[in-house]
Motif scaffolding. Structure first.
Motif, PDB file in Angstrom:
ATOM      1  N   GLY A   1     117.039  34.147  84.358  1.00 38.00           N
ATOM      2  CA  GLY A   1     115.825  33.406  83.150  1.00 38.00           C
ATOM      3  C   GLY A   1     115.476  34.543  83.989  1.00 38.00           C
ATOM      4  O   GLY A   1     114.135  34.604  82.508  1.00 38.00           O
TER       5      GLY A   1
ATOM      6  N   CYS B   1     111.463  28.540  80.281  1.00 41.79           N
ATOM      7  CA  CYS B   1     112.752  28.259  80.678  1.00 41.79           C
ATOM      8  C   CYS B   1     113.150  28.055  82.116  1.00 41.79           C
ATOM      9  O   CYS B   1     112.343  28.426  82.656  1.00 41.79           O
ATOM     10  CB  CYS B   1     113.043  30.150  80.840  1.00 41.79           C
TER      11      CYS B   1
ATOM     12  N   SER C   1     118.596  27.734  81.937  1.00 36.10           N
ATOM     13  CA  SER C   1     119.370  28.746  83.361  1.00 36.10           C
ATOM     14  C   SER C   1     119.684  28.805  84.870  1.00 36.10           C
ATOM     15  O   SER C   1     119.169  29.684  85.491  1.00 36.10           O
ATOM     16  CB  SER C   1     118.935  30.364  82.412  1.00 36.10           C
TER      17      SER C   1
END
Ligand code: NAI
Length: 481
Positions: free
Chosen positions: A13, A6, A85
């Motif tokens: 996140g 991520c 993210s």
């Protein structure tokens, strides 16, 4: 073993990946960020964000199948599924400034993925993005692809700060949008398999890409609109003697309307509502739909009106001036159980009071002094750019603002108290003690409707509560603009 990476170790996140790691022990999850400071904090006992229950989840998985790292490229190149993210703030300059989403961070993440990828990847939009962003991302990835296949999915996040862990554990729904091609469907299934480890499959909704992207903006617009609707009613309640809590309860019992998200307040805040509505407005305008754009714009206008109305009420109640008066600000975060101050109404209220030359003493159980000072000296929209990328400025508000470590200190010798966050601990304060130590007449302006108004009035306070019948004192004061 499936590997997930991520990009962006923030409010979304960090918690979402921690939950995936907890529920999918066979998946290896790496959360990466360009901010080394943030990554170090995720690897310490003092996490960079406050969220009830988060530390316990992180502690269970960290170092086992959950890793936080600043080595962005390594983890991206190794991953099968890459969530993005990163911040998608409102643009501050150029085309669409003040409305459109700034996709700089997203684009740079996408270019980096294209650069370092050596195998096929599923790239998941976790950030909230404008409709059709996936198309632009696809172009960036495929133009640099070196024969690698990228599938883009939209998987917007619906967690709410303050309840992120329970929202992630038990989501109302998970939304996955993808291309309606065989490869697209396969990618959707791969992500669905991850969530299906703990989310019932009937709560995993699969749509096309554009529906998923738009649904996130639409959901936030609907939620914010509900708050603006009840806040608009609160002004009318004050003018007529109706009580907004009674009105909310009466209309919320209609099953078509429902009881949640019906509290009147000083206004909504947080990193998403305003930004996402502005973005929606911009998309409507770009698509030749000015009436639709204006409809949603009004939600923000009412929110701004509510904050201004609150400041005006404070000033007009206190003999039309707060110049040199100490005002205690209880709560600075945009809601309880978070230390997040992005777009918190407290910023506008404090700036409004400072504009009238008040002296502020601020207490919030979770927001550090440095953050409050930065917020009060920052320009609108600058807040959602990572701190390490912001210029440091000298602080012009330091003279009039003090940040203290408890509510009794904040309220000592104050003329008035503004309650701006609904922290539970504020309900339990000893208000007799507070009253004894304040200047008289002593005022409480409850921007969250959490105070026991009758009890406070018995003690001797003059109390203003949003949308409630006015204190006789306030009725005699000049009308609020
Ligand atoms: P955040 O600011 O807490 O985290 C974003 C992180 O991305 C920062 O730590 C930043 O350093 C990092 N970053 C930026 N560019 C990068 C790059 N190129 N490579 C690596 N790291 C990079 O933001 P937050 O709140 O987590 O929001 C992220 C997205 O999720 C936004 O689009 C937001 O609208 C959306 N969202 C936020 C929710 C919330 O409650 N905060 C809820 C649902 C969606």
């Amino acid at each position: 073993m499936v590997k997930i990476c991520c990009i962006g170790a923030g409010y979304v996140g960090g918690p979402t990946m921690a939950m995936i790691a907890l529920k999918c022990p066979k998946v290896e999850v790496a959360v990466v960020d360009i901010s080394v400071q943030r990554i170090n904090a995720w690897n310490s006992d003092s996490l960079p964000i406050y969220e009830p229950g988060l530390y316990e989840v992180v502690k269970q998985c960290r170092g086992i199948n959950l890793f936080f790292s600043a080595d962005v490229e390594k983890h991206v190149s190794e991953a099968d599924i890459i969530f993005v993210s990163v911040n998608t703030p409102t643009k501050t300059r150029g085309l669409g400034a003040g409305k459109a989403a700034d996709l700089t961070y997203w684009e740079s993440a996408a270019r980096m993925i294209a650069d370092v990828a050596k195998s096929n990847k599923i790239v998941v939009e976790k950030s909230t993005v404008p409709v059709k962003t996936a198309e632009a991302i696809e172009k960036i990835l495929t133009h640099n692809a070196k024969g690698i296949n990228f599938q883009i999915l939209s998987n917007p996040e619906f967690l709410a700060e303050g309840t992120a862990i329970s929202d992630l554990l038990n989501p109302d729904r998970v939304l996955i949008g993808g291309r309606e091609t065989p490869e697209g469907k396969k990618a959707v299934q791969a992500l669905k398999d991850v969530y299906a480890q703990w989310v019932p499959t009937d709560r995993i909704l699969c749509t096309n890409l554009w529906s998923a992207e738009l649904s996130k903006l639409a959901a936030n617009a609907f939620l914010a609109q509900r708050i603006s609707s009840v806040n608009a009613m609160s002004a009318l309640c004050e003018a007529t003697g109706a009580d907004v809590s009674q009105v909310s309860h009466a209309i919320g019992t209609d099953s078509r309307i429902g009881p949640k998200f019906m509290n009147a307040s000083v206004g909504f805040g947080g990193s998403c509502f305003q930004k996402d509505i502005l973005n929606l407005v911009y998309i409507c305008e770009c698509n030749g739909l000015p009436e639709v754009a204006n409809y949603w714009k009004q939600v923000i206008k009412v929110n701004d009106y509510q904050k201004t109305r609150f400041v005006n009420r404070v000033v007009s109640s206190m003999f039309n001036t707060v110049s040199g008066k100490k005002i205690a600000i209880l709560g600075f975060a945009f809601k309880k159980d978070t230390g997040d101050t992005r777009e918190t109404p407290a910023i506008d209220v404090c700036k409004g009071l400072l504009g009238d030359k008040a002296r502020l003493s601020i207490f919030d159980p979770q927001v550090p002094e440095e953050q409050i000072m930065r917020d009060l000296s920052m320009n609108k929209f600058d807040w959602d750019h990572p701190v390490h990328l912001q210029p440091t400025s000298s602080n012009p508000v330091q003279q009039e603002v003090g940040v203290v470590f408890d509510a009794y200190e904040a309220t000592k010798d104050a003329h008035g108290i503004c309650v701006l966050t609904e922290w539970d601990e504020f309900r339990k304060l000893d208000f007799q003690k507070i009253y004894n130590n304040m200047q008289k007449p002593a005022f409480v302006f409850d921007g969250r409707n959490i105070m026991d108004v009758e009890k406070l009035r018995e003690i001797g306070f003059i109390v203003y509560s949003i949308g409630k019948p006015l204190d006789p004192w306030l009725k005699d004061m000049p009308a609020v603009a």
